[in-house]
Design a protein around this motif. Structure first.
Motif, PDB file in Angstrom:
ATOM      1  N   GLU A  71       1.488  -8.191  -1.536  1.00 44.88           N
ATOM      2  CA  GLU A  71       1.905  -7.112  -2.704  1.00 44.88           C
ATOM      3  C   GLU A  71       3.513  -6.806  -2.641  1.00 44.88           C
ATOM      4  O   GLU A  71       4.102  -6.302  -3.519  1.00 44.88           O
ATOM      5  CB  GLU A  71       1.213  -5.852  -2.419  1.00 44.88           C
ATOM      6  CG  GLU A  71      -0.293  -6.031  -2.948  1.00 44.88           C
ATOM      7  CD  GLU A  71      -1.361  -5.353  -2.149  1.00 44.88           C
ATOM      8  OE1 GLU A  71      -1.412  -5.850  -0.873  1.00 44.88           O
ATOM      9  OE2 GLU A  71      -2.091  -4.703  -2.670  1.00 44.88           O
ATOM     10  N   SER A 129     -12.181   7.194  -4.641  1.00 48.07           N
ATOM     11  CA  SER A 129     -13.137   6.543  -5.438  1.00 48.07           C
ATOM     12  C   SER A 129     -13.306   5.117  -5.287  1.00 48.07           C
ATOM     13  O   SER A 129     -14.119   4.497  -6.061  1.00 48.07           O
ATOM     14  CB  SER A 129     -12.397   6.437  -6.927  1.00 48.07           C
ATOM     15  OG  SER A 129     -11.223   5.684  -7.084  1.00 48.07           O
ATOM     16  N   ASN A 175      -3.180   6.307  -3.578  1.00 40.94           N
ATOM     17  CA  ASN A 175      -3.297   6.633  -2.213  1.00 40.94           C
ATOM     18  C   ASN A 175      -2.938   5.593  -1.354  1.00 40.94           C
ATOM     19  O   ASN A 175      -2.389   5.603  -0.366  1.00 40.94           O
ATOM     20  CB  ASN A 175      -4.581   7.493  -1.883  1.00 40.94           C
ATOM     21  CG  ASN A 175      -4.673   7.517  -0.601  1.00 40.94           C
ATOM     22  OD1 ASN A 175      -5.458   6.881   0.112  1.00 40.94           O
ATOM     23  ND2 ASN A 175      -4.246   8.904  -0.125  1.00 40.94           N
ATOM     24  N   ASP A 231      -4.035  -4.108  -8.137  1.00 40.85           N
ATOM     25  CA  ASP A 231      -5.330  -3.361  -7.670  1.00 40.85           C
ATOM     26  C   ASP A 231      -6.229  -4.693  -7.310  1.00 40.85           C
ATOM     27  O   ASP A 231      -6.233  -5.610  -7.966  1.00 40.85           O
ATOM     28  CB  ASP A 231      -5.731  -2.380  -8.822  1.00 40.85           C
ATOM     29  CG  ASP A 231      -6.560  -1.411  -8.153  1.00 40.85           C
ATOM     30  OD1 ASP A 231      -6.128  -0.347  -8.069  1.00 40.85           O
ATOM     31  OD2 ASP A 231      -7.781  -1.774  -7.466  1.00 40.85           O
TER      32      ASP A 231
END
Ligand code: MGD
Ligand code: MGD
Ligand code: SF4
Ligand code: MO
Length: 734
Positions: free
Chosen positions: A475, A621, A106, A422
């Motif tokens: 990124e 999360s 997401n 990440d």
């Protein structure tokens, strides 16, 4: 003491609030809403104030890491990329390129460079199968928008600031702040509807914070929204309330919809939905007779067994009542800068074709290029040609967010190559061989790419970097490099700048600008240069000098509180991209699913069913490692109605054992009449007790993973979207 003040956009959710960030001696000392922000006017939520805590979090990964066994070693970027090269090339050599897959999470949609470059990654890598959080989210809406309007991101949104009657189904903006609906201070807008004499109705199995602020709460049995909406359509025709308004000349299939709804009278669906027939009739009449009214359906209407039918019917009801493409109804946003993520998909040029290929193990036909994310585990752990041997995760935590979580958690250990892009060492990335951290939000620019597609005003603001990231790559560079490696290029041969020039040139050309003109006119490389192109060739752009007072990136640099070009305007004729340039209100593949709904209407649930919920202080999360956001009362609890608690033999605060066909969890009970009888609710995004993560705060507030209860084969077969709501469960004392 060195102090500075910065204005920026919060990248955490669709509200896109303007923030004022105070930095003293290299640390964020205060964040508050920017009152001069043209869009959000000072509004913000607790998550926005936590951007400093996220940036300074000692657990945040800042240096690439390589894992051997359970040992992680920090390495320099050249070493990390060399390891990726070795792993990817090894998989290609031993198996084939087709053994590589990826999962897109997401935050990709909210990140300045990931959102703009994930398409380049997919284009370069040509991976056979791509998984994403989209199939636990909005895939039904993507499908119905592709069918009705010809674009999977052409999603009309409620014009909340101008509506007088707002129905909210399966969304809780009090927590989420709006989804597929970008509107700052959404509850303030809700109050505004009431203040001008309008009405807000919330249809949800839970009396949410939004329902508390609304005029009326109508509880509904999870998964039965399509039946309720069909009954609304039935009443519209029966009572002659249909009026198509200004779009009448574009609409086909009205008679087919009328015929389809004939069997779904309010009396016929009331037992299944548990909404009395007279309430369905009254709401339908109120909605149809209010000139400015909007019906909105969000994740509760997507993440369920009949996600496509419900998502389709939301638009059908708006269209049939003349509440489509008109102020106060549902409308299409008009982004100041077109989005890379929402460019037309060439594969839809001839209309939507489903099932062009099937998943290897379960044989599930693809929908808009994806099969359910719950297929990922079996595709990794089932041997045979085409088995996934390498996985790249991009800003995603599927071990928590995907149904069938336990099997995926185990399967990831079988991969020969797992690379995670990440910022956290969490439940998913702990399985990676290489962990490549992105920059923090405050280390990169910001300007939303996808979200303005459903923004209630054409407003935007440019955010510059606050903290220098030194020579760490952004990124988009990492993604481009990984994409080229998946295509078989070796690290030493990859020229990121050259690939970026090619990507930029192609996008410029598609906008009708000579690549050399755009290359000379937009300096720099990467997403900043691209953003300049997006603005300059957008609806208010300067088109590289052709439009004298038009906008460019510089216009935004000169306007730190943003630029606002006004509210949404009717524009369906400009948006429509179906092959025949018309809206077929009754697509054959959707109607073909109605017998399944009819069968559901015949069935009345008697046991308990599980639903999901969100909280204002969580973000899926990944924000549970911020102590100011998780402190206080435990939020990962099982909400249950008092009667159901009594029947199950549990009382407030007890530990209950919740079981479904997929698994079992033990969790504290919160007894509350905010749940309708027969429905229990657990938040998603928890379960932080796994070994080998680096999330010291989250571990103290672990909670349980509700996707351990989500069966992999419970999904909406039309769209491939997971049904994480309406899962049959049993609750007993633990
Ligand atoms: N049962 C149930 N399951 C659900 C849902 C539900 O309602 N119920 N909701 C579903 C929905 S709507 C969604 S969107 C998914 C979310 O599913 P995911 O996208 O898989 O999960 P997130 O929790 O958003 O995880 C985001 C990951 O991105 C990382 N991250 C955060 N910011 C950045 C960044 O800027 N760059 C990089 N590289 N990484 C970053 C975080 O560390 C984290 O690992 O969950 C779905 N799952
Ligand atoms: N604070 C915060 N904000 C977020 C997120 C977050 O995790 N935290 N996540 C972001 C993401 S990725 C997304 S996709 C959005 C989602 O934004 P929303 O769609 O607003 O999501 P929720 O807040 O989960 O609200 C969903 C509601 O659907 C209800 N529901 C469940 N099943 C059914 C059903 O069958 N029918 C009906 N009518 N209702 C049902 C639930 O009870 C719940 O109240 O939020 C975004 N914003
Ligand atoms: S509502 Fe909160 S999380 Fe969303 S953009 Fe605003 S401050 Fe950020
Ligand atoms: Mo989402």
């Amino acid at each position: 003491m060195k102090s500075s003040t910065h204005f920026r956009t919060c990248p955490l959710c669709e509200a896109m609030c303007g923030l004022e960030v105070q930095v003293t001696d290299g640390r964020v000392t205060r964040i508050r809403g920017d009152r001069e922000d043209v869009w959000s006017k000072g509004y913000l939520c607790p998550k926005g104030t936590a951007l400093g805590a996220l940036h300074h979090d000692p657990d945040r990964i800042r240096v690439p890491m390589i894992r051997t066994g359970d040992q992680w070693e920090e390495v320099d970027w050249a070493t990390a990329f060399a390891k990726c090269d070795e792993l990817i090339a090894g998989v290609i050599e031993r198996h084939s390129k087709d053994a590589i897959s990826c999962y897109i999470g997401n935050p990709t949609a909210h990140n300045f460079s990931l959102g703009r470059y994930v398409g380049l990654f997919i284009g370069l890598s040509q991976l056979p199968v791509v998984y994403s959080a989209g199939t636990v989210d909005q895939w039904p809406k993507n499908l119905t928008s592709a069918l009705l309007y010809g674009g999977m991101w052409s999603i009309p949104t409620p014009d909340v600031p101008r509506t007088d009657y707002w129905i909210v189904m399966g969304g809780n903006p009090q927590a989420s702040q709006g989804s597929l609906l970008a509107c700052a201070d959404i509850l303030g807008e809700l109050d505004g509807i009431k203040a001008r004499g309008g009405k807000v109705v919330v249809i949800d199995p839970r009396r949410t914070g939004t329902a508390d602020r609304a005029d009326e709460w109508i509880p509904i049995v999870p998964g039965t929204d399509a039946a309720f909406l069909m009954a609304m359509v039935n009443v519209l025709f029966e009572e002659d309330l249909v009026q198509l308004g200004d779009v009448a000349d574009l609409i086909d299939g009205v008679d087919a919809v009328r015929a389809a709804a004939a069997d779904f009278s309010p009396e016929h669906v009331e037992q299944t939905t548990r909404i009395p027939a007279d309430v369905i009739r009254r709401i339908t009449r109120e909605f149809a007779s209010t000139p400015r009214a909007a019906l909105y359906g969000r994740i509760g209407t997507c993440n369920q067994e009949f996600g496509t039918l419900a998502s389709w019917l939301v638009d059908v009801v708006n269209i049939l009542t003349g509440h489509f493409d008109t102020p106060g109804g549902i409308m299409f946003g008009k982004p100041i800068a077109w989005g890379v993520g929402s460019l037309p998909n060439p594969e839809l040029a001839d209309g939507v074709q489903l099932g062009k290929w099937k998943s290897r193990v379960r044989g599930i036909p693809e929908v808009l290029g994806q099969v359910p994310v719950s297929c990922m585990a079996e595709e990794i752990d089932t041997p045979g040609p085409g088995q996934i041997k390498a996985l790249i995760t991009i800003a995603g935590n599927p071990v928590i967010s995907a149904p069938g979580a336990a099997r995926l958690d185990a399967a990831l250990d079988e991969l020969e190559c797992m690379i995670s892009l990440d910022n956290a060492l969490n439940e998913t990335t702990r399985h990676a061989h290489v962990l490549l951290p992105g920059l923090s939000a405050l280390e990169q620019p910001h300007f939303d790419d996808l979200i303005p597609m459903w923004q209630v005003r054409s407003a935007a603001r440019f955010t510059d970097v606050i903290f220098d990231a030194g020579d760490r790559p952004a990124e988009w560079e990492i993604l481009t490099r990984l994409g080229a490696m998946c295509a078989g290029m070796r690290d030493a041969d990859i020229d990121v700048a050259m690939l970026d020039d090619g990507f930029f040139g192609a996008l410029a050309e598609a906008q009708g600008v000579e690549p050399s003109v755009a290359l000379a006119g937009s300096p720099g490389i990467g997403p900043l240069r691209l953003l300049d192109l997006q603005i300059r060739t957008g609806p208010w752009g300067d088109r590289y000098g052709d439009v004298p007072d038009g906008l460019s990136l510089q216009s935004f640099r000169d306007a730190p509180h943003g630029i606002d070009q006004g509210p949404m305007v009717p524009r369906v004729r400009e948006i429509l991209a179906t092959p025949d340039g018309r809206i077929d209100l009754a697509p054959a593949i959707v109607l073909a699913d109605l017998p399944r709904l009819a069968a559901r209407v015949e069935r009345t649930e008697d046991g308990l069913v599980l639903t999901s919920r969100r909280h204002l202080r969580s973000n899926n999360s990944w924000m549970h490692n911020v102590s100011i956001l998780v402190k206080g009362k435990d939020r990962c609890t099982l909400l249950i109605h008092p009667d159901d608690a009594t029947a199950a033999g549990v009382t407030h605060g007890d530990l209950a054992r919740v079981s479904s066909e997929a698994g079992t969890v033990e969790i504290a009970v919160e007894v509350s009449d905010e749940m309708m009888p027969g429905v229990v609710s657990l938040p998603h995004g928890w379960g932080h007790d796994k070994a080998g993560t680096r999330m010291s705060v989250a571990r103290e507030h672990a909670g349980v993973n509700n996707n351990l209860l989500a069966p992999v084969d419970f999904y909406d077969p039309l769209s491939n979207n997971a049904a994480v709501n309406g899962i049959p469960v049993e609750v007993i004392p633990a």
